[in-house]
Enzyme design. Sequence first.
Site, PDB file in Angstrom:
ATOM      1  CD  GLU A  45      28.517 -67.832   3.131  1.00 46.40           C
ATOM      2  OE1 GLU A  45      29.118 -67.116   3.967  1.00 46.40           O
ATOM      3  OE2 GLU A  45      27.273 -67.899   3.065  1.00 46.40           O
ATOM      4  CE  LYS A 138      29.020 -62.310   4.518  1.00 47.23           C
ATOM      5  NZ  LYS A 138      28.568 -63.428   5.375  1.00 47.23           N
ATOM      6  CB  CYS A 172      25.810 -64.917   3.074  1.00 48.97           C
ATOM      7  SG  CYS A 172      24.838 -65.607   4.426  1.00 48.97           S
TER       8      CYS A 172
END
Length: 312
Positions: A45, A138, A172
């Site tokens: 990430e 995201k 995530c």
Amino acid sequence: MSNSVRVALIQARPVYYDLDACIAKAIALVTEAAGQGARLAAFGETFFPGYPAWLDYAIDYARWDHPPTKQLYARLVSNSLAVASPQMRRLQDCAAKHGIVLALGFNERVFSGRGNRSLYNSIVIIDADGAIVNHHRKLRPTYTEQLVWAQGDGAGLSAVDTAAGRVGALVCWEHWMPHARQALHISGETIHVALWPAVKASHQIASRHYAFEGRTFVLAAGNIMPAADFPPELNPPPDLRDQPDALLLNGGSAIIAPDGEYLVPPVYDEETVLCADLDLNLIAQEQMTLDVTGGYARDDVFKFEVNRQRYS
């Protein structure tokens, strides 16, 4: 019938908040992975140019109008990666040179006519010919991450065809968003890249659950970050100042099969390139008992829709 692809997980320490140096290091690591026969390589990430792990130590960094945090954010903006940029082009050229698919997590800056200065926690999938075939932001920054990143959109919420197979990715805590998972499942993944800052115990559970639920291979990618990389703009806690080699992010990268079992168990505390050969025939074998896009889908009961408009 053989239907195998070799993949690589690159677990490394970014050159923290130094984009050009970070790209140079990444290119060397991709070259190493390609030399081991990998047809796909993935980073953790926001590897480019580093995950803001300092957020977990936000003693006063989140205070309103805090000058050191503002200075650090400005440095992150200036070292973040734009999709259409010479820096991204270097990574695309690297993919084409080695004929390898890349899954890259990065802090994304935007050049737009509306003056957007926000950053996004993003992923691009670069095909083996150097073309960007998917770009995902995201959906929701997690907790203190909202200090750094804006909310993404559904434009890249799909797997895409690549030279290594049909590849998708989430970032995530998106792996705990049922709708995000289902959007990827119904897009027909064979390989899923799960990007994490580090793949700690709960992240291992989420990654293995994703593999089992989606009947897909999962590459759970984490980063390495020692305390020495704590931003100098901030005043680090005493325990970090006294232990520069202590790891704030300790990797944990792993490769998981469609039955949820490890092909490569988690590796912690070191920079490394992890490789595995994926037998894609295992996907159909596991779908015999569970297929959330087929026999278990129940489209007569549930309706599913994704807004794939890019926010701009």
